[in-house]
Motif scaffolding. Structure first.
Motif, mmCIF file in Angstrom:
data_model
loop_
_atom_site.group_PDB
_atom_site.id
_atom_site.type_symbol
_atom_site.label_atom_id
_atom_site.label_comp_id
_atom_site.label_asym_id
_atom_site.label_seq_id
_atom_site.Cartn_x
_atom_site.Cartn_y
_atom_site.Cartn_z
ATOM 1 N N GLY A 1 -30.044 -84.986 66.155
ATOM 2 C CA GLY A 1 -31.078 -84.335 65.365
ATOM 3 C C GLY A 1 -30.602 -83.160 64.538
ATOM 4 N N LEU A 2 -29.303 -82.891 64.547
ATOM 5 C CA LEU A 2 -28.752 -81.774 63.771
ATOM 6 C C LEU A 2 -28.758 -82.091 62.279
ATOM 7 C CD1 LEU A 2 -25.685 -80.990 66.052
ATOM 8 C CD2 LEU A 2 -27.594 -79.420 65.618
ATOM 9 N N PRO A 3 -28.720 -81.063 61.432
ATOM 10 C CA PRO A 3 -28.610 -81.316 59.982
ATOM 11 C C PRO A 3 -27.286 -81.995 59.649
ATOM 12 C CG PRO A 3 -29.241 -79.030 60.432
ATOM 13 C CD PRO A 3 -28.839 -79.627 61.738
ATOM 14 N N GLY A 4 -27.292 -82.859 58.652
ATOM 15 C CA GLY A 4 -26.062 -83.511 58.217
ATOM 16 C C GLY A 4 -25.029 -82.491 57.761
ATOM 17 N N GLY A 5 -23.772 -82.763 58.056
ATOM 18 C CA GLY A 5 -22.704 -81.850 57.669
ATOM 19 C C GLY A 5 -22.475 -80.695 58.625
ATOM 20 N N THR A 6 -23.072 -80.764 59.806
ATOM 21 C CA THR A 6 -22.896 -79.701 60.802
ATOM 22 C C THR A 6 -21.442 -79.647 61.280
ATOM 23 O OG1 THR A 6 -25.172 -79.763 61.613
ATOM 24 C CG2 THR A 6 -23.509 -78.945 63.139
ATOM 25 N N ARG A 7 -20.945 -78.418 61.427
ATOM 26 C CA ARG A 7 -19.617 -78.204 61.997
ATOM 27 C C ARG A 7 -19.767 -77.490 63.340
ATOM 28 N NH1 ARG A 7 -15.817 -79.338 58.298
ATOM 29 N NH2 ARG A 7 -16.459 -79.405 56.106
ATOM 30 N N VAL A 8 -19.090 -77.990 64.341
ATOM 31 C CA VAL A 8 -19.068 -77.315 65.632
ATOM 32 C C VAL A 8 -17.928 -76.303 65.645
ATOM 33 C CG1 VAL A 8 -18.735 -77.574 68.122
ATOM 34 C CG2 VAL A 8 -20.007 -79.313 66.845
ATOM 35 N N ILE A 9 -18.232 -75.076 66.028
ATOM 36 C CA ILE A 9 -17.213 -74.040 66.221
ATOM 37 C C ILE A 9 -17.566 -73.361 67.532
ATOM 38 C CG2 ILE A 9 -16.082 -71.982 65.302
ATOM 39 C CD1 ILE A 9 -17.018 -72.778 62.514
#
Length: 273
Positions: free
Chosen positions: A107-115
């Protein structure tokens, strides 16, 4: 004092009556150079969406948000509510309280980066969830050095295994830098590493059948591929035929077989089409 300074971290913990919980993998970053390196390597930038797991005292969250990124931080430890309300005040950070293993990453927005500075005890399950979540395009994370070595190892190396192959199924991985124990408070028992995984969302995700096949093939990676596949029910004669067709020796060890060859064997055995 900067938020990451040892004195500030100790002051926050003391004032809020907190002690780091080992069972939750709480080792707080106190090295500004490492913080900046993680945010930089992770691509934190203006307008981007970043997911962080285990913000702790908000040290990394604040660094990422200071670069203009919108941060969603998943935190399980409810004791940290007053601390994060203080340290993240005025920053574009949304804290979601709950277990990261139960979160809906799809359900996250497209293009999410995990840091993130991942809790070490759930690193493997979390990385698997990141890989399979289509909105996540990369994950730049602090992990145990041993895990990092497994992720970046090629077939035939001592550390190669299912986690290495899984990362290759979804994209690519690179080692960013090692992190000494002294960069954390309290210091962990092991050296850590920053790695970055990039997921290729332009290609279809690997079928679950292939993932299960690769996991079974590498479950005992020092045994022969033939024996591993027999252990999960594949016919010996069909295995021998598949190995011969793609030019693999019948006694080849599982850890020496490239991912493309494992996929070819899976097709020969009718696991995937």
């Amino acid at each position: 004092m900067p938020l990451h300074s040892p004195a500030r971290v100790r002051e926050l913990l003391a004032r809020h009556g907190l002690r780091p919980t080992k069972s939750l993998g709480q080792n707080f970053l106190i090295d500004g150079n490492i913080l900046r390196a993680i945010a930089e390597a992770g691509g934190a930038g203006a307008g981007g969406h970043v997911l962080e797991v285990g913000p702790g005292l908000g040290v990394l969250s604040a660094e990422i948000a200071s670069r203009g990124a919108r941060v969603t931080a998943l935190e399980k430890d409810e004791r940290l509510r007053p601390v994060l309300a203080e340290t993240l005040q005025g920053l574009d950070v949304t804290v979601v309280w709950g277990d990261a293993l139960d979160f809906d990453y799809a359900g996250l927005p497209g293009g999410t980066r995990v840091i993130a500075n991942l809790p070490y005890y759930i690193t493997g399950p979390l990385l698997s969830r990141f890989m399979r979540a289509a909105p996540i395009v990369s994950a730049t994370v602090l992990v145990q050095k041993e895990v990092a070595q497994r992720l970046v190892s090629p077939p035939g190396s001592d550390s190669y295994g299912f986690l290495s192959a899984l990362a290759a199924l979804y994209g690519s991985v690179r080692h960013v830098r090692d992190v000494p124990k002294g960069a954390f408070l309290p210091a962990p028992d092991v050296t850590s590493s920053v790695i970055r995984l990039d997921f290729d969302r332009s290609r279809p995700p690997p079928p679950p059948e292939l993932e299960r096949f690769v996991e079974a093939a590498l479950h005992h990676r020092r045994k022969t591929l033939r024996n591993n596949l027999r252990m999960v029910g594949h016919d010996a004669a069909q295995i021998d035929g598949a190995l011969a067709d793609i030019g693999l020796r019948p006694d080849v060890r599982a850890e020496d077989v490239p991912l493309a060859a494992l996929e070819a064997v899976a097709r020969k055995l009718g696991v995937i089409r």
